[in-house]
Design a protein around this motif. Structure first.
Motif, short mmCIF file in Angstrom:
data_model
loop_
_atom_site.label_atom_id
_atom_site.label_comp_id
_atom_site.label_asym_id
_atom_site.label_seq_id
_atom_site.Cartn_x
_atom_site.Cartn_y
_atom_site.Cartn_z
N ARG A 145 95.59 -11.95 -40.51
CA ARG A 145 95.21 -13.28 -40.00
C ARG A 145 93.88 -13.71 -40.66
O ARG A 145 92.96 -12.90 -40.83
CB ARG A 145 95.04 -13.27 -38.48
N ASP A 146 93.79 -14.99 -40.99
CA ASP A 146 92.56 -15.51 -41.60
C ASP A 146 91.89 -16.58 -40.73
O ASP A 146 91.05 -17.34 -41.22
CB ASP A 146 92.85 -16.08 -42.98
N ASP A 147 92.27 -16.67 -39.45
CA ASP A 147 91.69 -17.68 -38.55
C ASP A 147 90.81 -17.05 -37.47
O ASP A 147 90.47 -17.69 -36.48
CB ASP A 147 92.80 -18.48 -37.89
N TYR A 196 87.26 -15.38 -36.21
CA TYR A 196 85.83 -15.43 -36.55
C TYR A 196 85.04 -14.72 -35.45
O TYR A 196 85.49 -14.62 -34.30
CB TYR A 196 85.32 -16.87 -36.64
N PHE A 209 89.24 -17.67 -32.20
CA PHE A 209 90.51 -17.87 -32.91
C PHE A 209 90.63 -19.35 -33.21
O PHE A 209 90.98 -20.16 -32.34
CB PHE A 209 91.68 -17.35 -32.06
N LYS A 210 90.32 -19.68 -34.47
CA LYS A 210 90.16 -21.09 -34.85
C LYS A 210 91.46 -21.87 -34.73
O LYS A 210 91.47 -23.01 -34.24
CB LYS A 210 89.63 -21.17 -36.27
N SER A 211 92.59 -21.31 -35.16
CA SER A 211 93.85 -22.06 -35.14
C SER A 211 94.28 -22.37 -33.72
O SER A 211 94.91 -23.41 -33.47
CB SER A 211 94.93 -21.26 -35.87
N LYS A 270 83.64 -15.12 -40.70
CA LYS A 270 85.08 -14.82 -40.76
C LYS A 270 85.27 -13.30 -40.72
O LYS A 270 84.60 -12.55 -41.44
CB LYS A 270 85.67 -15.39 -42.04
#
Length: 574
Positions: free
Chosen positions: A177-179, A181, A117-119, A171
């Motif tokens: 959600r777009d964060d 991966y 979860f990048k964010s 991704k």
């Protein structure tokens, strides 16, 4: 130029010129063949490694697609993100982990797998413990496409694995959600085994370049630094040379390139080994050539040297040298003629020596007749009886001692003596000296019985004792004479006289005229030195130690020569 040099020069020239020409042609031919062979081998292995890395990256791409939205695991992840009830979230969590483990188990080329979860900078659902901190931004980027990035080789983020791996970050494309991966690494030691495929002899190193020319991975960072631009990347060369390293490049279908790097010394190792073999063969050939030249020299030049040695030995020494034949009839005939001439010369030398020795013997014999010992003995006997008839006991004692001493000195000239006879003569000499001088001195003689019959040169004890009498012996003086048998005959004479200086001792041992004028009936220290030198050469030893005011000690060591032991035993048996 000497004959020897001409022989070696002609043989060397005739042998080396064809050898040098053949070596030059062979060198350039083999150099071309070996260069093509080495380059072909490196490029073939390089292509194989490139294909293996491509397949590993394809596997990462294929596996990561199964974790995206639309797949079973991706859909469950979306449900997990939307679920609010704890029980439902727990069920989905267990199901996702089970699916991840099953997928990793059925794909042995896959290692660490987890969602990132990048964010939030967090990860979840990992199948192995993860090293902390985990940050994909710090990984070496190999290639980047829409929705997916490839990294490596780099050290695994698996806490249980420190090997190099490849990894992919894709991704997931969740609706809400777009964060999110999916992070996937290659399997245990897979990447390391691929890189080791073409360097079983540890000569090759690898450099991986991304599709922009940046070095993403380097095993030779001193030459090709990570994150720097690879040399001549824009020119598109497939091989080159940089800082004593050869490099060969293979570009993959995915856009990145794999470079094999080899040191110049390793690249030329096989060539140098072949060159060394050629050099050894050349040296062997040269050695054979020199050996043949030596054989010719031995047949022609060496016999001439033997003539030279024969002449030199003839002028410097009378000793006959028996030289082996040359195996060349002409030279052997000349050598035999020369040796016959030498033999005649040696015979003349021996004849002259014998005549000279005979002349000296005649002079000695003449001297003996001049002394006429029988006349002296008869005269002293007459004096002895006159002294007895007139009651002159002291004169009688003197005459008897003198008679015995003269008989020993003159009656056995040229014959061998023994320690026993030397002691008897010494006692008579001491009787004469005690009557002659007006003071009394004590003489103690201690002789080992085993040494009495051993032959020794005549007159070796009397001069040594005479030395003690003539160098400061006064009233209450004593002389101690010891003769023992150890490794040889050891004679020691000690007195308590006034002693001698170091200079005097040096003169006694080294001067040729010492005591010649001073000593009366004794032959002197010079005689002793010359006699033991003549009889024993350097095997005997004469030493004098003295201290002013305390006395003098003389040490004489004589070796037992061959035959003397048997002489002693036979004499004792009688």
């Amino acid at each position: 130029m000497t004959l020897k040099r001409r022989i070696f020069l002609i043989f060397s020239f005739n042998s080396l010129v064809p050898l040098i020409c053949l070596s030059i042609i062979s060198y350039y031919t083999m150099f071309s063949i070996l260069s093509n062979k080495i380059e072909a081998g490196i490029k073939s292995s390089l292509m194989q490694v490139t294909l293996s890395l491509e397949n590993s990256i394809r596997d990462l791409n294929h596996i990561s697609q199964q974790f995206t939205y639309g797949g079973v695991i991706g859909n469950r992840l979306n449900e997990f993100m939307l679920a609010e009830e704890p029980y439902q979230r727990l069920q989905l969590d267990n199901a996702i982990k089970s699916d991840l483990n099953l997928l990793a188990f059925t794909n042995p080329n896959i290692g660490l797998t987890m969602y990132y979860f990048k964010s939030q900078g967090k990860y979840q659902f990992e199948n192995f413990p993860v090293k902390h901190p985990f940050s994909p931004e710090q990984l070496p980027l190999l290639a980047e496409y829409t929705g997916i990035s490839y990294y490596g080789p780099h050290i695994s983020n698996n806490l249980l694995d420190n090997q190099y791996v490849l990894s992919a970050l894709r991704k997931v494309e969740l609706p809400d959600r777009d964060d999110v991966y999916i992070y996937v690494e290659s399997g245990f030691q897979l990447t390391q085994n691929i890189l080791d495929t073409d360097r079983s002899d540890s000569r090759l190193s690898h450099v991986i370049v991304d599709n922009n020319g940046r070095i993403a991975y380097s095993e030779v960072p001193d030459i090709f630094k990570t994150n720097s631009i690879f040399p001549d990347f824009d020119m598109g060369g497939a091989s080159g040379f940089n800082n004593e390293f050869y490099w060969f490049k293979e570009t993959s279908n995915q856009g990145w390139s794999l470079v094999s790097v080899i040191a110049e010394a390793d690249y030329n190792k096989e060539k140098n080994r072949w060159f060394l073999q050629i050099a050894l063969v050349s040296l062997l050939f040269l050695g054979v050539t020199l050996f043949l030249a030596w054989l010719l020299w031995k047949m022609v030049y060496k016999p001439l040297g033997r003539f030279h040695n024969e002449i030199k030995w003839m002028s410097n020494s009378r000793t006959k040298h028996n030289l082996e034949q040359t195996s060349i009839p002409e030279f052997d005939y000349l050598l035999n003629q020369f040796r016959q001439m030498k033999k005649q010369i040696w015979e003349l030398f021996n004849e002259i020596e014998q005549k000279e020795k005979h002349r000296i013997d005649l002079e000695v014999e003449k001297l003996l007749y001049q002394i006429n010992p029988h006349f002296l003995m008869n005269t002293l006997n007459t004096a002895h009886w006159l002294a007895v008839m007139n009651g002159q006991d002291e004169i009688d004692r003197l005459i008897q001692s003198l008679n015995k001493l003269l008989y020993y000195n003159l009656g056995k000239l040229g014959q061998a003596s023994t320690i026993e006879e030397e002691i008897d003569a010494l006692k008579q000499y001491l009787v004469l000296q005690q009557i002659r001088y007006d003071f009394q001195f004590n003489v103690r003689i201690d002789v080992d019985e085993n040494v009495l019959k051993i032959p020794v040169p005549r007159f070796i004890l009397q001069p040594l004792v005479e030395n003690s009498l003539y160098h400061g012996l006064n009233d209450d003086g004593f002389i101690q004479v010891n003769v023992i048998l150890n490794n040889g005959i050891e004679i020691s004479i000690h007195d308590n006289g006034s002693g001698m200086s170091e200079e005097k001792i040096f003169n006694l041992l080294n001067s040729q005229t010492v005591d010649q004028q001073k000593v009366g009936m004794g032959i002197g220290m010079n005689y002793v030195k010359r006699m033991i030198k003549s009889r024993y050469e350097d095997k005997a030893n004469l030493e004098i130690k003295s201290e002013i005011g305390k006395g003098t000690s003389i040490f004489l060591t004589l070796p037992i020569q061959g035959g003397e032991t048997s002489y002693d035993q036979s004499a004792c048996s009688r």
